[in-house]
Design a protein around this motif. Structure first.
Motif, PDB file in Angstrom:
ATOM      1  N   GLU A 117     -44.431  43.895  -9.485  1.00  0.00           N
ATOM      2  CA  GLU A 117     -44.711  45.327  -9.631  1.00  0.00           C
ATOM      3  C   GLU A 117     -43.578  46.027 -10.377  1.00  0.00           C
ATOM      4  OE1 GLU A 117     -45.255  49.229  -6.777  1.00  0.00           O
ATOM      5  OE2 GLU A 117     -45.887  47.283  -6.001  1.00  0.00           O
ATOM      6  N   LEU A 118     -42.364  45.681 -10.042  1.00  0.00           N
ATOM      7  CA  LEU A 118     -41.204  46.287 -10.693  1.00  0.00           C
ATOM      8  C   LEU A 118     -41.156  45.931 -12.178  1.00  0.00           C
ATOM      9  CD1 LEU A 118     -38.628  47.929 -10.362  1.00  0.00           C
ATOM     10  CD2 LEU A 118     -37.469  45.816  -9.739  1.00  0.00           C
ATOM     11  N   ALA A 119     -41.404  44.675 -12.505  1.00  0.00           N
ATOM     12  CA  ALA A 119     -41.378  44.241 -13.907  1.00  0.00           C
ATOM     13  C   ALA A 119     -42.469  44.937 -14.715  1.00  0.00           C
ATOM     14  CB  ALA A 119     -41.523  42.729 -13.990  1.00  0.00           C
ATOM     15  N   GLU A 120     -43.659  45.040 -14.150  1.00  0.00           N
ATOM     16  CA  GLU A 120     -44.761  45.697 -14.868  1.00  0.00           C
ATOM     17  C   GLU A 120     -44.478  47.176 -15.095  1.00  0.00           C
ATOM     18  OE1 GLU A 120     -48.178  44.917 -12.463  1.00  0.00           O
ATOM     19  OE2 GLU A 120     -48.461  42.904 -13.280  1.00  0.00           O
ATOM     20  N   GLU A 121     -43.965  47.833 -14.080  1.00  0.00           N
ATOM     21  CA  GLU A 121     -43.725  49.268 -14.167  1.00  0.00           C
ATOM     22  C   GLU A 121     -42.521  49.591 -15.044  1.00  0.00           C
ATOM     23  OE1 GLU A 121     -42.231  52.542 -11.013  1.00  0.00           O
ATOM     24  OE2 GLU A 121     -43.960  51.355 -10.397  1.00  0.00           O
ATOM     25  N   HIS A 122     -41.497  48.809 -14.922  1.00  0.00           N
ATOM     26  CA  HIS A 122     -40.230  49.096 -15.585  1.00  0.00           C
ATOM     27  C   HIS A 122     -40.223  48.671 -17.055  1.00  0.00           C
ATOM     28  CE1 HIS A 122     -35.977  50.002 -15.621  1.00  0.00           C
ATOM     29  NE2 HIS A 122     -35.739  48.828 -16.168  1.00  0.00           N
ATOM     30  N   SER A 123     -40.959  47.628 -17.402  1.00  0.00           N
ATOM     31  CA  SER A 123     -40.871  47.075 -18.753  1.00  0.00           C
ATOM     32  C   SER A 123     -41.395  48.035 -19.821  1.00  0.00           C
ATOM     33  CB  SER A 123     -41.590  45.736 -18.833  1.00  0.00           C
ATOM     34  OG  SER A 123     -42.955  45.883 -18.553  1.00  0.00           O
ATOM     35  N   LYS A 124     -42.459  48.759 -19.548  1.00  0.00           N
ATOM     36  CA  LYS A 124     -43.006  49.687 -20.549  1.00  0.00           C
ATOM     37  C   LYS A 124     -42.000  50.783 -20.893  1.00  0.00           C
ATOM     38  CE  LYS A 124     -47.684  48.921 -18.932  1.00  0.00           C
ATOM     39  NZ  LYS A 124     -48.797  49.474 -18.177  1.00  0.00           N
ATOM     40  N   ALA A 125     -41.421  51.388 -19.879  1.00  0.00           N
ATOM     41  CA  ALA A 125     -40.442  52.448 -20.114  1.00  0.00           C
ATOM     42  C   ALA A 125     -39.191  51.896 -20.781  1.00  0.00           C
ATOM     43  CB  ALA A 125     -40.076  53.112 -18.795  1.00  0.00           C
ATOM     44  N   SER A 126     -38.784  50.717 -20.390  1.00  0.00           N
ATOM     45  CA  SER A 126     -37.587  50.111 -20.957  1.00  0.00           C
ATOM     46  C   SER A 126     -37.769  49.800 -22.442  1.00  0.00           C
ATOM     47  CB  SER A 126     -37.230  48.845 -20.182  1.00  0.00           C
ATOM     48  OG  SER A 126     -36.023  48.315 -20.625  1.00  0.00           O
ATOM     49  N   VAL A 127     -38.926  49.265 -22.809  1.00  0.00           N
ATOM     50  CA  VAL A 127     -39.198  48.945 -24.220  1.00  0.00           C
ATOM     51  C   VAL A 127     -39.268  50.230 -25.049  1.00  0.00           C
ATOM     52  CG1 VAL A 127     -40.932  48.037 -25.803  1.00  0.00           C
ATOM     53  CG2 VAL A 127     -40.299  46.734 -23.781  1.00  0.00           C
ATOM     54  N   ALA A 128     -39.922  51.246 -24.536  1.00  0.00           N
ATOM     55  CA  ALA A 128     -40.015  52.513 -25.264  1.00  0.00           C
ATOM     56  C   ALA A 128     -38.628  53.120 -25.478  1.00  0.00           C
ATOM     57  CB  ALA A 128     -40.910  53.488 -24.511  1.00  0.00           C
ATOM     58  N   THR A 129     -37.819  53.137 -24.439  1.00  0.00           N
ATOM     59  CA  THR A 129     -36.465  53.673 -24.549  1.00  0.00           C
ATOM     60  C   THR A 129     -35.638  52.859 -25.532  1.00  0.00           C
ATOM     61  OG1 THR A 129     -36.583  54.482 -22.285  1.00  0.00           O
ATOM     62  CG2 THR A 129     -34.400  54.253 -23.236  1.00  0.00           C
ATOM     63  N   MET A 130     -35.763  51.534 -25.456  1.00  0.00           N
ATOM     64  CA  MET A 130     -35.019  50.656 -26.355  1.00  0.00           C
ATOM     65  C   MET A 130     -35.378  50.959 -27.806  1.00  0.00           C
ATOM     66  SD  MET A 130     -35.206  46.514 -26.818  1.00  0.00           S
ATOM     67  CE  MET A 130     -36.934  46.543 -27.244  1.00  0.00           C
ATOM     68  N   LEU A 131     -36.648  51.062 -28.120  1.00  0.00           N
ATOM     69  CA  LEU A 131     -37.068  51.307 -29.498  1.00  0.00           C
ATOM     70  C   LEU A 131     -36.569  52.655 -30.022  1.00  0.00           C
ATOM     71  CD1 LEU A 131     -40.710  49.921 -29.398  1.00  0.00           C
ATOM     72  CD2 LEU A 131     -38.697  48.871 -30.456  1.00  0.00           C
TER      73      LEU A 131
END
Length: 86
Positions: free
Chosen positions: A22-36
């Motif tokens: 659950e943490l990986a699914e929720e956190h990965s989208k925001a993390s990728v957007a912020t990274m880009l």
């Protein structure tokens, strides 16, 4: 905040495996957007003719990329291993 969120999910009664997924699914989208967004912004400094500014932009963008890889891959793997020891 990654571990704090994991602890909140576990505190809500979820098992370790479900909490990591659950943490990986929720956190990965925001993390990728912020990274880009951040890498794109700091990469603009690479267009500078002034070497100090150019180096700052390239170095910062590279470190943001490495940090994001850690956040997306290493942190979940460490949590998974940590939960197996408990």
């Amino acid at each position: 905040h990654y571990v704090a969120k994991y602890q909140r999910i576990r505190g809500a009664g979820r098992d370790h495996e479900h909490a990591v997924v659950e943490l990986a699914e929720e956190h990965s989208k925001a993390s990728v957007a912020t990274m880009l967004i951040l890498i794109s912004g700091f990469s603009m400094f690479a267009l500078s003719d002034y070497m100090v500014t150019l180096n700052f932009g390239v170095t910062t963008a590279a470190m943001l990329f490495v940090g994001s890889l850690f956040d997306l891959f290493v942190a979940p793997a460490m949590l998974k291993l940590w939960g197996m020891k408990q």
